[in-house]
Design a protein around this motif. Structure first.
Motif, short mmCIF file in Angstrom:
data_model
loop_
_atom_site.label_atom_id
_atom_site.label_comp_id
_atom_site.label_asym_id
_atom_site.label_seq_id
_atom_site.Cartn_x
_atom_site.Cartn_y
_atom_site.Cartn_z
N ALA A 182 40.44 47.08 42.13
CA ALA A 182 39.96 48.31 42.78
C ALA A 182 40.77 49.52 42.31
O ALA A 182 40.19 50.59 42.02
CB ALA A 182 40.06 48.16 44.30
N GLU A 183 42.08 49.37 42.21
CA GLU A 183 42.92 50.47 41.74
C GLU A 183 42.57 50.85 40.31
O GLU A 183 42.49 52.04 39.96
CB GLU A 183 44.40 50.05 41.85
CG GLU A 183 45.39 51.14 41.49
CD GLU A 183 45.75 51.18 40.01
OE1 GLU A 183 46.28 52.21 39.58
OE2 GLU A 183 45.47 50.20 39.29
N THR A 184 42.33 49.85 39.47
CA THR A 184 41.97 50.12 38.08
C THR A 184 40.63 50.85 37.99
O THR A 184 40.49 51.81 37.22
CB THR A 184 41.89 48.80 37.28
OG1 THR A 184 43.18 48.18 37.33
CG2 THR A 184 41.50 49.03 35.85
N LYS A 200 44.51 36.21 45.51
CA LYS A 200 43.19 36.84 45.28
C LYS A 200 43.15 38.26 45.81
O LYS A 200 42.59 39.15 45.16
CB LYS A 200 42.10 36.01 45.96
CG LYS A 200 41.76 34.75 45.23
CD LYS A 200 40.60 34.06 45.90
CE LYS A 200 40.99 32.62 46.09
NZ LYS A 200 40.15 31.85 46.92
N MET A 201 43.74 38.50 46.96
CA MET A 201 43.74 39.85 47.55
C MET A 201 44.48 40.83 46.66
O MET A 201 44.00 41.95 46.42
CB MET A 201 44.36 39.82 48.94
CG MET A 201 43.44 39.25 49.99
SD MET A 201 44.19 39.03 51.63
CE MET A 201 45.21 40.43 51.82
N PHE A 202 45.64 40.44 46.12
CA PHE A 202 46.38 41.33 45.23
C PHE A 202 45.62 41.58 43.93
O PHE A 202 45.64 42.69 43.40
CB PHE A 202 47.78 40.76 44.93
CG PHE A 202 48.76 40.95 46.04
CD1 PHE A 202 49.03 42.22 46.54
CD2 PHE A 202 49.42 39.87 46.61
CE1 PHE A 202 49.94 42.40 47.57
CE2 PHE A 202 50.33 40.04 47.63
CZ PHE A 202 50.59 41.31 48.12
N HIS A 259 46.33 35.29 49.30
CA HIS A 259 47.10 36.49 48.97
C HIS A 259 47.04 36.79 47.47
O HIS A 259 46.99 37.97 47.09
CB HIS A 259 48.55 36.33 49.43
CG HIS A 259 48.71 36.53 50.90
ND1 HIS A 259 48.57 35.50 51.80
CD2 HIS A 259 48.98 37.63 51.63
CE1 HIS A 259 48.75 35.96 53.02
NE2 HIS A 259 49.00 37.26 52.95
N THR A 295 49.44 36.50 39.73
CA THR A 295 49.41 37.71 40.55
C THR A 295 50.35 38.77 39.99
O THR A 295 49.99 39.95 39.90
CB THR A 295 49.79 37.37 42.00
OG1 THR A 295 48.88 36.38 42.48
CG2 THR A 295 49.71 38.59 42.89
N PHE A 316 49.70 42.78 38.07
CA PHE A 316 50.30 44.09 38.35
C PHE A 316 50.61 44.88 37.08
O PHE A 316 50.94 46.05 37.16
CB PHE A 316 51.58 43.93 39.18
CG PHE A 316 51.33 43.47 40.59
CD1 PHE A 316 50.20 43.88 41.28
CD2 PHE A 316 52.22 42.64 41.23
CE1 PHE A 316 49.97 43.47 42.58
CE2 PHE A 316 51.99 42.22 42.54
CZ PHE A 316 50.86 42.64 43.21
N ILE A 329 42.32 41.53 43.57
CA ILE A 329 41.20 42.42 43.89
C ILE A 329 41.70 43.84 44.12
O ILE A 329 41.05 44.81 43.72
CB ILE A 329 40.42 41.87 45.10
CG1 ILE A 329 39.67 40.61 44.69
CG2 ILE A 329 39.45 42.91 45.65
CD1 ILE A 329 39.06 39.84 45.82
N TYR A 330 42.89 43.96 44.72
CA TYR A 330 43.49 45.30 44.89
C TYR A 330 43.75 45.93 43.52
O TYR A 330 43.48 47.12 43.31
CB TYR A 330 44.78 45.20 45.69
CG TYR A 330 45.58 46.47 45.70
CD1 TYR A 330 45.17 47.58 46.43
CD2 TYR A 330 46.75 46.57 44.94
CE1 TYR A 330 45.89 48.76 46.42
CE2 TYR A 330 47.48 47.74 44.92
CZ TYR A 330 47.04 48.83 45.67
OH TYR A 330 47.76 49.99 45.64
N ALA A 331 44.29 45.14 42.57
CA ALA A 331 44.54 45.66 41.22
C ALA A 331 43.23 46.06 40.54
O ALA A 331 43.18 47.08 39.83
CB ALA A 331 45.27 44.61 40.39
#
Length: 199
Positions: free
Chosen positions: A169-171, A161-163, A159, A106, A110, A165-167
């Motif tokens: 989406a942000e990318t 996986k969520m982080f 958590h 995770t 980042f 997927i957030y990375a």
């Protein structure tokens, strides 16, 4: 899991002879139990005996004596000694195999926040991290106990996986905006089909 404490109850009783013929009582000198690694233990053991094993360590043992009366024989007491064994799970192995890889993957995910959008491998990097987290989950599935309840390792995995997927989406958003040729923020953020409907 993997920071849990487990309990097991063992019941010792006589069913063919009642308490008038045979009684069961814990030994008075030590309460009916003694094990090698208990505090103030004087018990002797062989070479392979002990209370620490690969997955568990005996944390405590208690014994309770009860007398049970059954409906068939209301005048016959049946003594029962109920032993409760408390085990503490050995956590070091699970920390290095399950928890640490998930958290490190995770944190590695980042890194994409500091990568330049001009780098073409930014999206590939995040996808590789997500695949590595899913691979870690597959490996963890063989080690984790089957349970109806949600355990701590399930929350850690969720958590991670969520982080990731957030990375991802942000990318995706950053790459979209970086490569977009637009004259204004309205042109950049509002889709063309929606802009055609607006006056």
């Amino acid at each position: 899991f993997p920071y849990d404490t487990l309990q097991c109850q063992l019941e010792f009783a006589a069913f063919s002879l009642d308490g008038r013929t045979q009684d069961i009582k814990p030994r008075s000198s030590d309460g009916g139990f003694s094990w090698v690694d208990s505090p103030d233990s004087t018990s002797m053991s062989g070479i392979t005996a002990g209370s620490s094993f690969q997955d568990y360590r005996i944390q405590a043992i208690s014994a309770t004596r009860m007398v049970v009366f059954y409906e068939c024989c209301p005048s016959s007491p049946y003594p029962v000694v109920l032993y409760t064994l408390t085990f503490k799970r050995a956590t070091a192995y699970y920390q290095y195999v399950l928890v640490l890889p998930g958290v490190l993957l995770t944190l590695i995910g980042f890194i994409t926040f500091w990568m330049s959008p001009a780098i073409g491998e930014r999206l590939n990097f995040v996808m590789t991290v997500i695949l590595a987290i899913l691979t870690n989950d597959i490996i963890a599935g063989d080690i984790m106990p089957v349970s109806e309840e949600r355990v701590l390792m399930d929350l850690i995995s969720l958590h991670c996986k969520m982080f990731a997927i957030y990375a991802l989406a942000e990318t995706g958003i950053v790459l979209h905006i970086y490569h977009l040729k637009a004259e204004s923020w309205k042109d950049a953020l509002v889709p063309s089909w929606l802009a055609s409907l607006m006056p």
